[in-house]
Enzyme design. Structure first.
Site, PDB file in Angstrom:
ATOM      1  NE  ARG A 124      -4.099  -1.914   1.966  1.00  0.00           N
ATOM      2  CZ  ARG A 124      -4.035  -2.998   2.734  1.00  0.00           C
ATOM      3  NH1 ARG A 124      -3.092  -3.095   3.648  1.00  0.00           N
ATOM      4  NH2 ARG A 124      -4.926  -3.953   2.604  1.00  0.00           N
ATOM      5  CE  LYS A 146      -1.039  13.280 -14.480  1.00  0.00           C
ATOM      6  NZ  LYS A 146      -1.400  13.755 -15.821  1.00  0.00           N
ATOM      7  CD  GLU A 188       6.432  15.838 -22.231  1.00  0.00           C
ATOM      8  OE1 GLU A 188       5.627  16.797 -22.175  1.00  0.00           O
ATOM      9  OE2 GLU A 188       6.077  14.640 -22.134  1.00  0.00           O
ATOM     10  CE  LYS A 230       5.030  17.377 -14.010  1.00  0.00           C
ATOM     11  NZ  LYS A 230       5.088  16.142 -14.741  1.00  0.00           N
ATOM     12  CD  GLU A 240      -4.451  15.492 -15.254  1.00  0.00           C
ATOM     13  OE1 GLU A 240      -3.243  15.225 -15.281  1.00  0.00           O
ATOM     14  OE2 GLU A 240      -5.274  15.017 -16.039  1.00  0.00           O
ATOM     15  NE  ARG A 244       0.152  16.597 -12.627  1.00  0.00           N
ATOM     16  CZ  ARG A 244       0.898  15.884 -11.814  1.00  0.00           C
ATOM     17  NH1 ARG A 244       0.633  15.865 -10.518  1.00  0.00           N
ATOM     18  NH2 ARG A 244       1.926  15.184 -12.279  1.00  0.00           N
ATOM     19  CG  ASN A 248      -2.571  15.576 -20.676  1.00  0.00           C
ATOM     20  OD1 ASN A 248      -3.090  14.685 -21.324  1.00  0.00           O
ATOM     21  ND2 ASN A 248      -1.815  15.321 -19.618  1.00  0.00           N
ATOM     22  CG  HIS A 251       0.663  14.939 -23.442  1.00  0.00           C
ATOM     23  ND1 HIS A 251       1.361  16.118 -23.573  1.00  0.00           N
ATOM     24  CD2 HIS A 251       1.503  14.093 -22.783  1.00  0.00           C
ATOM     25  CE1 HIS A 251       2.545  15.990 -23.007  1.00  0.00           C
ATOM     26  NE2 HIS A 251       2.668  14.768 -22.525  1.00  0.00           N
ATOM     27  CG  HIS A 255      -0.993  10.184 -24.473  1.00  0.00           C
ATOM     28  ND1 HIS A 255      -1.591  10.465 -23.273  1.00  0.00           N
ATOM     29  CD2 HIS A 255       0.340  10.216 -24.228  1.00  0.00           C
ATOM     30  CE1 HIS A 255      -0.668  10.659 -22.344  1.00  0.00           C
ATOM     31  NE2 HIS A 255       0.508  10.518 -22.898  1.00  0.00           N
ATOM     32  CG  HIS A 267       5.746  10.708 -24.032  1.00  0.00           C
ATOM     33  ND1 HIS A 267       4.388  10.479 -24.019  1.00  0.00           N
ATOM     34  CD2 HIS A 267       5.934  11.845 -23.312  1.00  0.00           C
ATOM     35  CE1 HIS A 267       3.786  11.423 -23.309  1.00  0.00           C
ATOM     36  NE2 HIS A 267       4.699  12.271 -22.864  1.00  0.00           N
TER      37      HIS A 267
HETATM   38  N1  LIG Z   1       4.963  10.916 -14.962  1.00  0.00           N
HETATM   39  C1  LIG Z   1       5.010  11.984 -15.709  1.00  0.00           C
HETATM   40  O1  LIG Z   1       4.694  13.087 -15.268  1.00  0.00           O
HETATM   41  C2  LIG Z   1       5.511  11.874 -17.108  1.00  0.00           C
HETATM   42  C3  LIG Z   1       5.821  13.038 -17.822  1.00  0.00           C
HETATM   43  C4  LIG Z   1       6.304  12.903 -19.130  1.00  0.00           C
HETATM   44  C5  LIG Z   1       6.499  11.644 -19.676  1.00  0.00           C
HETATM   45  N2  LIG Z   1       6.204  10.550 -18.939  1.00  0.00           N
HETATM   46  C6  LIG Z   1       6.476   9.204 -19.470  1.00  0.00           C
HETATM   47  O2  LIG Z   1       7.885   9.095 -19.602  1.00  0.00           O
HETATM   48  C7  LIG Z   1       8.163   8.119 -20.618  1.00  0.00           C
HETATM   49  C8  LIG Z   1       9.238   8.648 -21.543  1.00  0.00           C
HETATM   50  O3  LIG Z   1      10.403   8.868 -20.783  1.00  0.00           O
HETATM   51  P1  LIG Z   1      11.825   8.958 -21.491  1.00  0.00           P
HETATM   52  O4  LIG Z   1      11.721   9.774 -22.705  1.00  0.00           O
HETATM   53  O5  LIG Z   1      12.785   9.356 -20.436  1.00  0.00           O
HETATM   54  O6  LIG Z   1      12.054   7.465 -21.986  1.00  0.00           O
HETATM   55  P2  LIG Z   1      12.868   6.204 -21.401  1.00  0.00           P
HETATM   56  O7  LIG Z   1      12.735   6.100 -19.949  1.00  0.00           O
HETATM   57  O8  LIG Z   1      12.473   5.054 -22.231  1.00  0.00           O
HETATM   58  O9  LIG Z   1      14.384   6.578 -21.726  1.00  0.00           O
HETATM   59  C9  LIG Z   1      14.739   6.789 -23.056  1.00  0.00           C
HETATM   60  C10 LIG Z   1      15.917   5.913 -23.498  1.00  0.00           C
HETATM   61  O10 LIG Z   1      17.126   6.484 -23.012  1.00  0.00           O
HETATM   62  C11 LIG Z   1      17.919   5.513 -22.331  1.00  0.00           C
HETATM   63  N3  LIG Z   1      18.649   6.247 -21.309  1.00  0.00           N
HETATM   64  C12 LIG Z   1      18.160   6.809 -20.196  1.00  0.00           C
HETATM   65  N4  LIG Z   1      19.078   7.578 -19.612  1.00  0.00           N
HETATM   66  C13 LIG Z   1      20.208   7.463 -20.353  1.00  0.00           C
HETATM   67  C14 LIG Z   1      21.493   8.063 -20.277  1.00  0.00           C
HETATM   68  N5  LIG Z   1      21.795   8.985 -19.364  1.00  0.00           N
HETATM   69  N6  LIG Z   1      22.420   7.707 -21.189  1.00  0.00           N
HETATM   70  C15 LIG Z   1      22.100   6.810 -22.183  1.00  0.00           C
HETATM   71  N7  LIG Z   1      20.888   6.268 -22.334  1.00  0.00           N
HETATM   72  C16 LIG Z   1      19.943   6.606 -21.429  1.00  0.00           C
HETATM   73  C17 LIG Z   1      16.926   4.510 -21.848  1.00  0.00           C
HETATM   74  O11 LIG Z   1      17.529   3.263 -21.647  1.00  0.00           O
HETATM   75  C18 LIG Z   1      15.913   4.490 -22.987  1.00  0.00           C
HETATM   76  O12 LIG Z   1      16.377   3.645 -24.016  1.00  0.00           O
HETATM   77  C19 LIG Z   1       6.861   7.816 -21.307  1.00  0.00           C
HETATM   78  O13 LIG Z   1       6.385   6.589 -20.850  1.00  0.00           O
HETATM   79  C20 LIG Z   1       5.948   8.936 -20.850  1.00  0.00           C
HETATM   80  O14 LIG Z   1       4.601   8.545 -20.848  1.00  0.00           O
HETATM   81  C21 LIG Z   1       5.717  10.641 -17.676  1.00  0.00           C
HETATM   82  O1  LIG Z   2       2.520  15.628 -15.014  1.00  0.00           O
HETATM   83  C1  LIG Z   2       1.500  15.713 -15.703  1.00  0.00           C
HETATM   84  O2  LIG Z   2       0.387  15.935 -15.217  1.00  0.00           O
HETATM   85  C2  LIG Z   2       1.583  15.559 -17.169  1.00  0.00           C
HETATM   86  O3  LIG Z   2       0.546  15.512 -17.825  1.00  0.00           O
HETATM   87  C3  LIG Z   2       2.919  15.468 -17.818  1.00  0.00           C
HETATM   88  C4  LIG Z   2       2.916  14.776 -19.170  1.00  0.00           C
HETATM   89  O4  LIG Z   2       4.063  15.244 -19.855  1.00  0.00           O
HETATM   90  C5  LIG Z   2       3.042  13.265 -19.061  1.00  0.00           C
HETATM   91  O5  LIG Z   2       3.208  12.720 -20.332  1.00  0.00           O
HETATM   92  C6  LIG Z   2       1.967  12.538 -18.281  1.00  0.00           C
HETATM   93  O6  LIG Z   2       2.387  11.226 -18.025  1.00  0.00           O
HETATM   94  C7  LIG Z   2       0.654  12.450 -19.007  1.00  0.00           C
HETATM   95  O7  LIG Z   2      -0.267  11.980 -18.116  1.00  0.00           O
HETATM   96  P1  LIG Z   2      -1.661  11.383 -18.549  1.00  0.00           P
HETATM   97  O8  LIG Z   2      -2.435  11.367 -17.301  1.00  0.00           O
HETATM   98  O9  LIG Z   2      -2.221  12.284 -19.587  1.00  0.00           O
HETATM   99  O10 LIG Z   2      -1.403  10.040 -19.125  1.00  0.00           O
HETATM  100 ZN   LIG Z   3       4.335  13.966 -21.614  1.00  0.00          ZN
END
Ligand SMILES: NC(=O)c1ccc[n+]([C@@H]2O[C@H](COP(=O)([O-])OP(=O)(O)OC[C@H]3O[C@@H](n4cnc5c(N)ncnc54)[C@H](O)[C@@H]3O)[C@@H](O)[C@H]2O)c1
Ligand SMILES: O=C(O)C(=O)C[C@@H](O)[C@H](O)[C@H](O)COP(=O)(O)O
Ligand SMILES: [Zn+2]
Length: 363
Positions: A124, A146, A188, A230, A240, A244, A248, A251, A255, A267
């Site tokens: 949990r 998130k 982003e 952010k 959200e 927030r 998006n 997105h 998406h 992404h």
């Molecule tokens: N939670 C949120 O608020 C939020 C916001 C934006 C995006 N996201 C999510 O994040 C994801 C995309 O993240 P990303 O673009 O970081 O992708 P990722 O985590 O897949 O990393 C991208 C690539 O870079 C490599 N890598 C990472 N760090 C490295 C480094 N320093 N040197 C060499 N290689 C490296 C990884 O192995 C991978 O192949 C998506 O799933 C998206 O939905 C979430």
């Molecule tokens: O932090 C947030 O809120 C965002 O929407 C950041 C986005 O860049 C990110 O891709 C997020 O994961 C999108 O969320 P979702 O709820 O639309 O899937």
């Molecule tokens: Zn995003």
């Protein structure tokens, strides 16, 4: 002005720090400052990051811990699912992790979202720490709590809000990041400027060369300013309920493209195309000028991000946007620009407007 530390508040109280550092060495001290010695840690990372940074991080944290373990998954969005989550739960159970133990997410947004989701659900909820190593994770995904995974290829369908205890970034780790991934992170960052800070957006336009050459001070300023944008948004609306959703921007259509392309595009790349569509709608509705639309197109192009999408029909992209989470009473909550640096959420964007915008990126 651009310090090493940003404090993020949650429900008006300081919740965690974002540390912007030049190497990993401060990680040990940061954990000690939080009183996190003599704990057990599971470092979750992907197959690429493991090879470059896992040992260094484990060696730093090992001596202050009561045990440190690692879990590596195959790099890429295709691992961000419940199957991988199950494998991590198995490891945590096998090692008898309890509520005092901690998960470290070492990697990009995929690692952070996945590890954060595991941390939010195992027993949990246990503590977790973000150690972002991609530009996207530093400037966006490691902040705001998130967490989640994709389900049946639908983006982030299963998830939870779970705040990290710390975000520690080593900006030098960007040196090993492939250029394509770096540019996906820029997408982003451009988004943050477009929705909240026209000065920052202008600064990005003026600093393309220094950003691309990875000039340290430029990168630090860029990541700092992006994190500040952010931070302010997530502090005001952590779960959200309202604004927030502005994060998006790009997105809704992004998406849908990501899913339809079976995650062959990154992404940030899909968000770039989605931002052009959203900016097109802003232009058609008379909010931004032709020149401003063209500038958005140009900055996206300057960072070698895609500006068009050829293999998908507008109808199918539109159809998939309606299956995403951002629906309200059967209407899409669409984000577009009221002006550069100001975005709004609007449920009145019609199917025809969206199709026209998608057609615009198919020419
Ligand atoms: N939670 C949120 O608020 C939020 C916001 C934006 C995006 N996201 C999510 O994040 C994801 C995309 O993240 P990303 O673009 O970081 O992708 P990722 O985590 O897949 O990393 C991208 C690539 O870079 C490599 N890598 C990472 N760090 C490295 C480094 N320093 N040197 C060499 N290689 C490296 C990884 O192995 C991978 O192949 C998506 O799933 C998206 O939905 C979430
Ligand atoms: O932090 C947030 O809120 C965002 O929407 C950041 C986005 O860049 C990110 O891709 C997020 O994961 C999108 O969320 P979702 O709820 O639309 O899937
Ligand atoms: Zn995003």
């Amino acid at each position: 002005m651009y310090q090493d530390k940003i404090i993020v508040n949650y429900e008006s109280k300081p919740a965690y720090s974002i540390l912007l550092k030049k190497d990993f060495t401060g990680l040990k001290e940061a954990l000690l400052n939080l009183g996190l010695q003599n704990r057990r840690f599971l470092v979750i990372t992907d197959s690429n990051v493991e090879k470059i940074y896992l040992k260094e991080c484990m060696d730093l944290i090992g001596p202050i811990s009561r045990g440190i373990y690692s879990f590596t998954f195959e790099a890429g969005e295709n691992s961000k699912n419940l199957e991988t989550v199950k494998l991590v739960y198995n490891k945590l159970i096998a090692k008898k992790f309890d509520r005092n133990d901690i998960i470290l997410a070492l990697g990009g947004g995929v690692t952070g979202d996945l590890a954060g989701f595991v941390a939010s659900t195992y027993l949990r909820g246990i503590d977790f720490i973000q150690i972002p190593t991609t530009l996207l994770a530093m400037a966006d995904s490691s902040i705001g709590g998130k967490t989640g995974v994709d389900f049946m290829a639908y983006k982030n369908m299963i998830g939870a809000f779970h705040q990290p205890k710390l975000v520690y970034m080593n900006l030098s780790s960007l040196k090993t990041l492939p250029k394509r991934e770096f540019n996906a992170g820029i997408s982003e960052i451009i988004k943050h400027g477009l929705i909240k800070d026209a000065d920052f957006y202008k600064w990005l336009q003026d600093n393309i060369t220094n950003i691309q050459s990875l000039d340290y001070e430029t990168l630090k300023q860029m990541v700092y300013r992006s994190c500040m944008i952010k931070k302010k948004v997530v502090e005001e609306d952590p779960k959200e309920k309202g604004d927030r959703a502005l994060l998006n921007f790009g997105h809704t259509i992004g998406h849908a493209i990501e899913k339809l392309m079976d995650f062959q595009l990154l992404h940030g790349e899909c968000v770039a195309v989605g931002m052009i569509c959203a900016a097109y709608i802003s232009n058609k509705r008379g909010f931004i000028s032709n020149d401003e639309l063209e500038c958005i197109y140009k900055i996206i192009e300057a960072f070698n991000l895609p500006t068009s999408i050829k293999d998908l029909s507008s109808e199918e992209i539109y159809h998939v946007t309606r299956l995403d989470k951002k629906m309200e009473s059967d209407k899409i909550k669409f984000i577009y620009l009221e002006s550069i640096g100001r975005a709004i959420i609007d449920t009145s964007v019609s199917k025809d407007e969206m199709i026209e915008a998608i057609n615009y990126v198919q020419n």
